[in-house]
Design a protein around this motif. Structure first.
Motif, PDB file in Angstrom:
ATOM      1  N   ILE A   1      -3.656   7.817 -97.011  1.00 48.59           N
ATOM      2  CA  ILE A   1      -2.758   8.653 -97.783  1.00 48.59           C
ATOM      3  C   ILE A   1      -1.643   9.098 -96.847  1.00 48.59           C
ATOM      4  CG2 ILE A   1      -2.522  10.725 -99.201  1.00 48.59           C
ATOM      5  CD1 ILE A   1      -4.439   8.431-100.273  1.00 48.59           C
TER       6      ILE A   1
ATOM      7  N   ALA B   1       3.054  12.240-101.852  1.00 48.96           N
ATOM      8  CA  ALA B   1       2.213  11.372-101.018  1.00 48.96           C
ATOM      9  C   ALA B   1       2.128  10.006-101.680  1.00 48.96           C
ATOM     10  CB  ALA B   1       0.818  11.966-100.857  1.00 48.96           C
TER      11      ALA B   1
ATOM     12  N   GLN C   1      -8.568   7.902 -97.944  1.00 47.01           N
ATOM     13  CA  GLN C   1      -8.878   8.767 -99.078  1.00 47.01           C
ATOM     14  C   GLN C   1     -10.290   9.331 -98.933  1.00 47.01           C
ATOM     15  OE1 GLN C   1      -6.937   7.508-102.768  1.00 47.01           O
ATOM     16  NE2 GLN C   1      -8.942   7.629-103.724  1.00 47.01           N
TER      17      GLN C   1
ATOM     18  N   ALA D   1      -3.718  15.133 -94.340  1.00 44.29           N
ATOM     19  CA  ALA D   1      -3.093  13.814 -94.209  1.00 44.29           C
ATOM     20  C   ALA D   1      -1.943  13.857 -93.205  1.00 44.29           C
ATOM     21  CB  ALA D   1      -2.594  13.321 -95.565  1.00 44.29           C
TER      22      ALA D   1
ATOM     23  N   GLU E   1       0.980  11.628-105.839  1.00 48.98           N
ATOM     24  CA  GLU E   1       1.877  10.471-105.965  1.00 48.98           C
ATOM     25  C   GLU E   1       2.885  10.681-107.090  1.00 48.98           C
ATOM     26  OE1 GLU E   1       0.124   6.382-104.285  1.00 48.98           O
ATOM     27  OE2 GLU E   1      -0.824   7.004-106.168  1.00 48.98           O
TER      28      GLU E   1
ATOM     29  N   VAL F   1      -4.950  12.699-105.598  1.00 49.21           N
ATOM     30  CA  VAL F   1      -3.951  11.805-104.983  1.00 49.21           C
ATOM     31  C   VAL F   1      -3.000  11.266-106.048  1.00 49.21           C
ATOM     32  CG1 VAL F   1      -3.589   9.681-103.659  1.00 49.21           C
ATOM     33  CG2 VAL F   1      -5.414  11.265-103.003  1.00 49.21           C
TER      34      VAL F   1
ATOM     35  N   ARG G   1      -0.274   6.070-101.378  1.00 49.74           N
ATOM     36  CA  ARG G   1      -1.315   5.252-100.769  1.00 49.74           C
ATOM     37  C   ARG G   1      -0.623   4.098-100.047  1.00 49.74           C
ATOM     38  NH1 ARG G   1      -3.203   6.910-105.954  1.00 49.74           N
ATOM     39  NH2 ARG G   1      -5.309   7.752-105.934  1.00 49.74           N
TER      40      ARG G   1
END
Length: 164
Positions: A98, A84, A57, A50, A79, A75, A86
């Motif tokens: 991402i 990271a 994704q 990323a 998060e 993911v 979205r």
């Protein structure tokens, strides 16, 4: 009672065992090393890819050889850890990408040093002259004869990880 047939004579080294066993041990060592900073190999893979460029994704899942469910869980964990998030794509308003946070970039740099160290120790266990030969031979197999599995109806094999 039936008589046992003699075992067939092996004419070649067991390449499948050698690749499977060394791959398994390498993955286990990688998992142990990355766990020390709270990451999995999948989390590391997502962060690093990323950071390279804006990716969705789905694109990251393909690069990391993950199915959709595994990617979502990965993911979500990134998060929750604040590594990271979205975000809407800068080029396609329908897509979400991402994005790695500043903390995620710092952790990705640390995890890349860990991954490099695991690889370096594995190769360092070989005589110096053999290191480049092993890498060259494995690269030739991965990019040549063993680059793609055969299309065999009814036979499921794990997808290979995409290089990238």
């Amino acid at each position: 009672m039936t008589a046992m047939s003699p075992l067939p004579l092996r004419t070649q080294p067991d390449l499948s065992y050698l690749l499977d066993h060394t791959g398994h041990v390498l993955r286990a060592r990688m998992a142990t090393a990355l766990a020390e900073i709270g990451l999995t190999a999948r989390m590391h893979c997502v962060l690093v890819h990323a950071l390279e460029e804006e990716r969705t994704q789905a694109q990251l899942a393909e690069l990391g050889d993950m199915d959709k469910t595994t990617m979502v869980v990965t993911v979500d964990a990134l998060e929750q850890a604040g590594l990271a998030e979205r975000r809407p794509s800068g080029t396609d308003r329908r897509a979400r990408v991402i994005a790695v946070t500043e903390e995620g970039a710092r952790v990705a740099a640390q995890s890349q040093r860990i991954v490099d160290g695991v690889h370096e120790r594995a190769l360092g266990s070989l005589p110096e002259a053999a290191r480049e030969q092993v890498l060259a031979a494995l690269t030739a197999l991965a990019e040549g004869h063993l680059s793609t599995p055969p299309a065999t109806p009814g036979v499921t094999a794990r997808r290979s990880r995409q290089r990238g």
